[in-house]
Design a protein around this motif. Sequence first.
Motif, PDB file in Angstrom:
ATOM      1  N   GLU A 124      52.686  73.717  43.583  1.00  0.00           N
ATOM      2  CA  GLU A 124      51.886  73.816  45.752  1.00  0.00           C
ATOM      3  C   GLU A 124      50.902  71.610  45.814  1.00  0.00           C
ATOM      4  O   GLU A 124      51.741  71.535  47.010  1.00  0.00           O
ATOM      5  CB  GLU A 124      50.724  74.953  45.690  1.00  0.00           C
ATOM      6  N   TYR A 175      53.807  69.516  46.245  1.00  0.00           N
ATOM      7  CA  TYR A 175      53.984  70.130  47.384  1.00  0.00           C
ATOM      8  C   TYR A 175      53.654  69.555  48.619  1.00  0.00           C
ATOM      9  O   TYR A 175      54.179  68.805  49.342  1.00  0.00           O
ATOM     10  CB  TYR A 175      54.392  71.853  48.269  1.00  0.00           C
ATOM     11  N   ALA A 215      60.073  70.839  50.718  1.00  0.00           N
ATOM     12  CA  ALA A 215      60.119  72.717  49.721  1.00  0.00           C
ATOM     13  C   ALA A 215      61.040  72.887  49.483  1.00  0.00           C
ATOM     14  O   ALA A 215      60.966  73.937  48.601  1.00  0.00           O
ATOM     15  CB  ALA A 215      59.589  73.032  51.286  1.00  0.00           C
ATOM     16  N   ALA A 216      62.316  72.596  49.575  1.00  0.00           N
ATOM     17  CA  ALA A 216      63.261  72.673  48.588  1.00  0.00           C
ATOM     18  C   ALA A 216      63.076  72.701  47.210  1.00  0.00           C
ATOM     19  O   ALA A 216      63.539  73.600  46.091  1.00  0.00           O
ATOM     20  CB  ALA A 216      64.715  72.153  48.952  1.00  0.00           C
ATOM     21  N   ARG A 217      62.930  71.125  46.850  1.00  0.00           N
ATOM     22  CA  ARG A 217      61.911  71.393  45.757  1.00  0.00           C
ATOM     23  C   ARG A 217      60.399  72.053  44.718  1.00  0.00           C
ATOM     24  O   ARG A 217      60.485  72.527  43.527  1.00  0.00           O
ATOM     25  CB  ARG A 217      61.285  69.540  45.176  1.00  0.00           C
ATOM     26  N   ARG A 218      59.613  72.240  45.593  1.00  0.00           N
ATOM     27  CA  ARG A 218      58.891  73.481  45.249  1.00  0.00           C
ATOM     28  C   ARG A 218      59.770  74.897  45.021  1.00  0.00           C
ATOM     29  O   ARG A 218      59.252  75.197  43.727  1.00  0.00           O
ATOM     30  CB  ARG A 218      57.761  73.581  46.230  1.00  0.00           C
ATOM     31  N   ASP A 219      60.197  75.172  46.042  1.00  0.00           N
ATOM     32  CA  ASP A 219      61.012  76.198  45.638  1.00  0.00           C
ATOM     33  C   ASP A 219      62.088  76.341  44.526  1.00  0.00           C
ATOM     34  O   ASP A 219      62.453  77.746  43.753  1.00  0.00           O
ATOM     35  CB  ASP A 219      62.083  76.666  46.826  1.00  0.00           C
ATOM     36  N   GLY A 220      62.692  75.365  44.229  1.00  0.00           N
ATOM     37  CA  GLY A 220      63.202  75.419  43.772  1.00  0.00           C
ATOM     38  C   GLY A 220      62.505  75.270  41.583  1.00  0.00           C
ATOM     39  O   GLY A 220      63.287  75.985  40.552  1.00  0.00           O
ATOM     40  N   ARG A 221      61.597  74.686  41.917  1.00  0.00           N
ATOM     41  CA  ARG A 221      60.933  74.938  40.668  1.00  0.00           C
ATOM     42  C   ARG A 221      59.979  75.989  40.522  1.00  0.00           C
ATOM     43  O   ARG A 221      60.063  76.052  39.024  1.00  0.00           O
ATOM     44  CB  ARG A 221      59.068  73.607  40.778  1.00  0.00           C
ATOM     45  N   LEU A 222      59.848  76.713  41.383  1.00  0.00           N
ATOM     46  CA  LEU A 222      59.411  78.029  41.599  1.00  0.00           C
ATOM     47  C   LEU A 222      60.670  79.209  40.879  1.00  0.00           C
ATOM     48  O   LEU A 222      60.121  79.978  40.318  1.00  0.00           O
ATOM     49  CB  LEU A 222      58.438  78.485  42.548  1.00  0.00           C
ATOM     50  N   ALA A 223      61.354  78.669  41.403  1.00  0.00           N
ATOM     51  CA  ALA A 223      62.104  79.600  40.687  1.00  0.00           C
ATOM     52  C   ALA A 223      62.981  79.401  39.906  1.00  0.00           C
ATOM     53  O   ALA A 223      63.772  80.589  38.918  1.00  0.00           O
ATOM     54  CB  ALA A 223      63.940  79.484  41.772  1.00  0.00           C
TER      55      ALA A 223
END
Length: 659
Positions: free
Chosen positions: A311, A314, A382-390
């Motif tokens: 976060e 991000y 946001a895509a980088r954040r979501d990818g890292r969380l996924a």
Amino acid sequence: MLANHFTLEASPAVIKYEDEPIYGGEAYVRVSYDPNLAGSLTFSATDLPPGISYDPTTGEFSGAALRSAVPRGGSPVTYNATITVSDGDETESATVPFTILDNTFSLETPATQVSHPGETVFFAPTLSYTQGNFSGPLMFSYENLPTSLSFDSLYGTVSGTIDANLVTPESNIRDYTVVLTVTDPITGDQQQVSFQWRVETDPYPAYISRVEQANAIYISAVQQALNERDSAWHTAIATVENLAEEAYAEYLQAANQAAQAYNTTVEQADAAYAAAVAQADAAYQEAESQASAQLHATLDQIWADYVQRVEADYQADLAAADAAYNAYLAHYQADRDQAYEYWQQHPDDPEAYAAYQQAQQDLDNAIAYANGVRDQAYAEAAARRDGRLADPYQDEQYATQEANAYAAYYSALDQAGAAWAAAEQAAYDAWQAAMTAAETAYTSAESQAWTRYLERLDELNYQLEHTRQILEGAFITAWNNALRDWTEMESEAWEIYQLACKGMLRPPMESPRSNIRELVGLEDIMPVVLAQRGAVQRILPRGKAETQPATTTGAPGQQFQIHLSQFKPGLTVTRVEIRGLNPGDINFNPVTINNNGQAVVNVTIGNKGLGPAIPLTDEAPDPFTGRARQGWKITVWATGETNGMAVFQTAYCSIVQRW
């Protein structure tokens, strides 16, 4: 010129038998004459033998002297046959002497005739004649012919079928003195001869009848001796068999007591093992629960730290996008503010207002462009954040922290598993020791009982053999007596048969003599050895087992099969044990071992699962980690019954843990 008109020429004298014909040219009185006188001659014949005539045309004599021309048995008679020829003026005569001989029959005495009952016969007497052309009728008669034969009085033949009742094998010869009379009805001559006619039959059936009587007596005596021997033998066998059954019952009782003691020890060992494993399970579950709680707490903290870092990154990306946005619009805003200030200072200057309007337009265009660029930067952040969380495992720090947490967890599990395995191994060793002691005690007790049974069986077999020898000796004596009596009766019958054959004119070929060995098959009492009953082998040799598939996660509800071989047919699989697990925690089908010693046991893992795995020292190491494979040891029990006693057989296998 002829002195006479004709001449006569006579043949030489003729000698003939009665009934013997005169052939042409053999006897004649021929006339030689003037042809002009033909038909004017007269002929006369005198002193011709009866039956002979003269033909003037041919000048020859013909015919045969009748049987009345000569007396029967008399000397020859000469007839001077005179032929007289006349022409009316002259007469001439010529004489031909005919000597007639007696032609009669002679009856030969027939040879002895031999016939057999039921035989069809034909007999003709033999006659001889003085001259072969004897033609007189004869009459034949017979006296004292065998019954059922008849004769032809004209031809003298005898024919018919010999009556089957004239003789018997016991009285096999009957002689008839037959009188044959032959009569010449013309002359009254008569001859009579006597000859023998014998009816005879084979005396062998009489011999067979006498031998059959001897056989019946012999068989009766031998059969009685056999029955007495066999009855006594069966009684002896039944007696020792009952004693053998009692001995075997004593053995079974001792073996059963040993088996009960064995079962008690097994039940106690099972209970002690189950209690120890339950205690080890509780300790393992407590350690596993603590390790699991620690693992989950660590993983939650690692995740929280990771989310916080993602976060922050991000937000930094968003701030960078905003800074780039502001930096890009700064000189556009400065230009617009400067144009606006100048226009405010020169409100009447149209060019100043136009410059302001243009600067504002440029700013609006720059804002629109900068907004697009910033929105793109926001989206990429946001895509980088979501990818890292996924996929947090892209983060080396996160992956390392989680791996370390799991390593600590598995280390704790390994320590708990080692403690459980040590406790289970100690319990299992104690169980094995108890089982070994129980098996040793059972084997010793059963072996001693079996030895006592075999010793008693030897005693009974000796007693039985002694009885057999006594019975066999008594039977041999009785049999020899019967054989002696039969031999005497058969010898007497054979002597009578041979004497009867010697008296026959046409004796048959000698038939075979009876042999007592063809009558009854005599066999000794076969020695009987009491068969020893089977020893009660409660603990059968270990069978073979393997799991299919060979691996499982051990999770509840999973299924696998145990393939059994080299088991005793007829046993039933009644127990499947997995080390470290109570038997009630697994489900299986109690199948029966087939005739090939094989069976397939379908196993379903219970709600508790298989529990902690243990190192499988008999399994190959894991090819990836090189560590000893973990899994579960399995024992299969198959039980059954032999001679009323329970028996069992076991097999061992393992199934590998699949992660």
